[in-house]
Write a protein that holds these residues in place. Structure first.
Motif, PDB file in Angstrom:
ATOM      1  N   LEU A  35     -50.446   5.292 -13.659  1.00 15.22           N
ATOM      2  CA  LEU A  35     -49.215   5.704 -13.193  1.00 15.22           C
ATOM      3  C   LEU A  35     -48.378   4.356 -12.595  1.00 15.22           C
ATOM      4  O   LEU A  35     -49.016   3.904 -11.867  1.00 15.22           O
ATOM      5  CB  LEU A  35     -49.182   6.664 -11.840  1.00 15.22           C
ATOM      6  CG  LEU A  35     -47.983   7.172 -11.194  1.00 15.22           C
ATOM      7  CD1 LEU A  35     -47.078   7.659 -11.975  1.00 15.22           C
ATOM      8  CD2 LEU A  35     -48.243   8.099 -10.127  1.00 15.22           C
ATOM      9  N   ASN A  36     -47.393   4.046 -13.346  1.00  5.97           N
ATOM     10  CA  ASN A  36     -46.626   2.667 -13.043  1.00  5.97           C
ATOM     11  C   ASN A  36     -45.274   2.830 -12.179  1.00  5.97           C
ATOM     12  O   ASN A  36     -44.538   3.682 -12.914  1.00  5.97           O
ATOM     13  CB  ASN A  36     -46.526   2.282 -14.666  1.00  5.97           C
ATOM     14  CG  ASN A  36     -45.724   0.703 -14.567  1.00  5.97           C
ATOM     15  OD1 ASN A  36     -45.879  -0.080 -13.616  1.00  5.97           O
ATOM     16  ND2 ASN A  36     -44.797   0.546 -15.340  1.00  5.97           N
ATOM     17  N   PHE A  37     -45.284   1.844 -11.370  1.00  2.34           N
ATOM     18  CA  PHE A  37     -44.083   1.925 -10.624  1.00  2.34           C
ATOM     19  C   PHE A  37     -43.413   0.818 -11.025  1.00  2.34           C
ATOM     20  O   PHE A  37     -42.300   0.487 -10.077  1.00  2.34           O
ATOM     21  CB  PHE A  37     -44.463   2.221  -9.216  1.00  2.34           C
ATOM     22  CG  PHE A  37     -44.819   3.686  -8.698  1.00  2.34           C
ATOM     23  CD1 PHE A  37     -43.784   4.534  -8.302  1.00  2.34           C
ATOM     24  CD2 PHE A  37     -46.239   4.014  -8.908  1.00  2.34           C
ATOM     25  CE1 PHE A  37     -44.054   5.795  -8.066  1.00  2.34           C
ATOM     26  CE2 PHE A  37     -46.473   5.355  -8.390  1.00  2.34           C
ATOM     27  CZ  PHE A  37     -45.252   6.055  -7.977  1.00  2.34           C
ATOM     28  N   ALA A  38     -43.896  -0.278 -11.584  1.00  2.79           N
ATOM     29  CA  ALA A  38     -42.984  -1.251 -11.860  1.00  2.79           C
ATOM     30  C   ALA A  38     -41.765  -1.032 -12.687  1.00  2.79           C
ATOM     31  O   ALA A  38     -42.004  -0.333 -13.867  1.00  2.79           O
ATOM     32  CB  ALA A  38     -44.069  -2.315 -12.289  1.00  2.79           C
ATOM     33  N   PRO A  39     -40.653  -1.714 -12.454  1.00  6.09           N
ATOM     34  CA  PRO A  39     -39.455  -1.551 -13.279  1.00  6.09           C
ATOM     35  C   PRO A  39     -39.477  -2.002 -14.591  1.00  6.09           C
ATOM     36  O   PRO A  39     -38.453  -2.806 -14.876  1.00  6.09           O
ATOM     37  CB  PRO A  39     -38.378  -1.662 -12.410  1.00  6.09           C
ATOM     38  CG  PRO A  39     -38.924  -2.684 -11.591  1.00  6.09           C
ATOM     39  CD  PRO A  39     -40.373  -2.583 -11.338  1.00  6.09           C
ATOM     40  N   ILE A  40     -40.510  -1.755 -15.614  1.00  5.67           N
ATOM     41  CA  ILE A  40     -40.581  -2.288 -16.873  1.00  5.67           C
ATOM     42  C   ILE A  40     -41.017  -1.467 -17.731  1.00  5.67           C
ATOM     43  O   ILE A  40     -42.154  -0.915 -17.457  1.00  5.67           O
ATOM     44  CB  ILE A  40     -41.117  -3.923 -16.614  1.00  5.67           C
ATOM     45  CG1 ILE A  40     -40.758  -4.870 -17.885  1.00  5.67           C
ATOM     46  CG2 ILE A  40     -42.534  -3.915 -16.527  1.00  5.67           C
ATOM     47  CD1 ILE A  40     -40.677  -6.039 -17.374  1.00  5.67           C
ATOM     48  N   THR A  41     -40.764  -1.751 -18.885  1.00  2.55           N
ATOM     49  CA  THR A  41     -41.366  -1.035 -20.258  1.00  2.55           C
ATOM     50  C   THR A  41     -42.835  -1.930 -20.476  1.00  2.55           C
ATOM     51  O   THR A  41     -43.002  -2.717 -20.742  1.00  2.55           O
ATOM     52  CB  THR A  41     -40.674  -1.009 -21.383  1.00  2.55           C
ATOM     53  OG1 THR A  41     -39.297  -0.725 -21.074  1.00  2.55           O
ATOM     54  CG2 THR A  41     -41.290  -0.240 -22.488  1.00  2.55           C
ATOM     55  N   ILE A  42     -43.869  -1.052 -20.088  1.00  4.19           N
ATOM     56  CA  ILE A  42     -45.310  -1.659 -20.554  1.00  4.19           C
ATOM     57  C   ILE A  42     -45.846  -0.858 -21.701  1.00  4.19           C
ATOM     58  O   ILE A  42     -45.660   0.470 -21.820  1.00  4.19           O
ATOM     59  CB  ILE A  42     -46.262  -1.740 -19.319  1.00  4.19           C
ATOM     60  CG1 ILE A  42     -46.581  -0.076 -18.793  1.00  4.19           C
ATOM     61  CG2 ILE A  42     -45.848  -2.573 -18.277  1.00  4.19           C
ATOM     62  CD1 ILE A  42     -47.506  -0.536 -17.470  1.00  4.19           C
ATOM     63  N   SER A  43     -46.701  -1.254 -22.438  1.00  3.35           N
ATOM     64  CA  SER A  43     -47.607  -0.705 -23.495  1.00  3.35           C
ATOM     65  C   SER A  43     -48.746  -0.589 -23.415  1.00  3.35           C
ATOM     66  O   SER A  43     -49.467  -1.472 -22.757  1.00  3.35           O
ATOM     67  CB  SER A  43     -47.248  -1.430 -24.967  1.00  3.35           C
ATOM     68  OG  SER A  43     -46.082  -2.512 -25.050  1.00  3.35           O
TER      69      SER A  43
END
Lengths: 212, 212
Positions: free
Chosen positions: A166-174
DNA sequence: GAATGTGAAGGTTTTCACAGCA
DNA sequence: TGCTGTGAAAACCTTCACATTC
């Protein structure tokens, strides 16, 4: 989409169980969940037949079945990476515990934080991530690091065998296809509000395609 | 849906502006945003023609147009109701400020909190909500109160003329049709992960309809 | 040649309508 | 009669294919 709604049904059902209600119709459950009754029926139909025609759904019965569908029959052990403002708040957040998720360990790179214990949760150095996650048998990880480190952290997690992030960093991660990644971008939610406030003239069907 | 993606494009474009890149193709912008180039083109087409055939999009030009579309040409004043763990973290959260949202006032009912100032943001009593929101000309409000108070707070906000609400309370709340309500339910995000971990056997197209 | 803009096609999700059952 | 369960229809969203422009 279905799953998010089933989760909501589950919430509503809990409340109804507490209230001591026995039976509910799909229309009523829909109203309490913010969607039409036909949607409720279709969603549930995907997993089986849980109701009685002419009657409705037995609440405690449906609740336990939904709990099983969601995989929430047992509690989940969760780790968190990035003990900043948001991360600390999540560690202290009662809601996660109430709904069956225990944040039992956290990671950071900041030497002044590592080793400390916050809300009964130890902060370990990110270098220990792989080993600790394996030892503690953790399956779900929350990322609350700054955007520029998010991909690197995700890579570490994938390497550690984590399959749900669950990602809260405001960036597209793959991540690889077999890893489930969900993104929550707080500012982006506010930007959506900004858009709608700015374009109040757009109405209904024009808005539909722009939503979420 | 479109809007969420346009917001993401906006993020990516900011990064590219900083890097000093001039031109980008829809395919490239899509890759950086996590969607196909054709999606990027369709999304942008909804608002106008911003590119040059055979060339691509001028980044700073597109960035400023997207900013305008999102209504983010000026900063937004935001209020927050419910200064608990989550609420405090949001008040301190750098991300909101970075992306143009200033939480300038907060509300709570806890007498021990009211009157205090946290991170330069005063905590006022909820009874003052209507007046303060009007005086401060606030248009967006974040709700971070416990579930059982969320509907009541939403009613107060609607009464105060608020048209845009971001709700973090894990409960279905209702507002009039002319008020935009977005819900972020943190535990629900984890439940979705729980579901997928539990049903790994479901593959691809079976999963599609369940996704959000 | 390269990449946008867009009608048409293809998929997915939601809603409808009603058969089936308590 | 009342409400579920479910095919069919409708609505919606994404992808394709290609004409158009630089």
């Amino acid at each position: 989409m279905v799953i998010t709604r089933v989760s909501i049904y589950s919430r509503v059902l809990s409340i109804l169980v507490d209230k001591g209600v026995d039976i509910i119709s799909s229309d009523e459950l829909g109203k309490l969940s913010g969607c039409p009754g036909t949607q409720v029926r279709k969603d549930l139909a995907y997993f089986g037949q849980f109701g009685t025609r002419g009657v409705g759904y037995n609440i405690s019965d449906l609740k336990s079945k939904v709990t099983k569908i969601l995989g929430m029959s047992e509690r989940w052990k969760v780790a968190l990476v990035g003990v900043g403002n948001l991360g600390s708040a999540f560690i202290a957040h009662e809601g996660f515990r109430r709904y069956g998720f225990d944040i039992i360990i956290s990671f950071d790179t900041d030497k002044s934080k590592v080793g400390k214990i916050y809300n009964n949760v130890e902060i370990k150095d990110v270098s220990e991530l792989k080993q600790v996650i394996s030892e503690m048998n953790i399956k779900i990880v929350i990322i609350t690091v700054p955007a520029q480190f998010a991909q690197k952290v995700a890579d570490l997690l994938v390497d550690a065998g984590i399959k749900a992030i669950l990602n809260f960093a405001p960036i597209t991660i793959s991540v690889p296809k077999n890893v489930i990644l969900r993104n929550v971008d707080l500012s982006l939610e506010l930007e959506a509000l900004s858009f709608f406030l700015t374009h109040k003239e757009l109405q209904d069907n024009e808005l539909s395609m722009l939503y979420i």
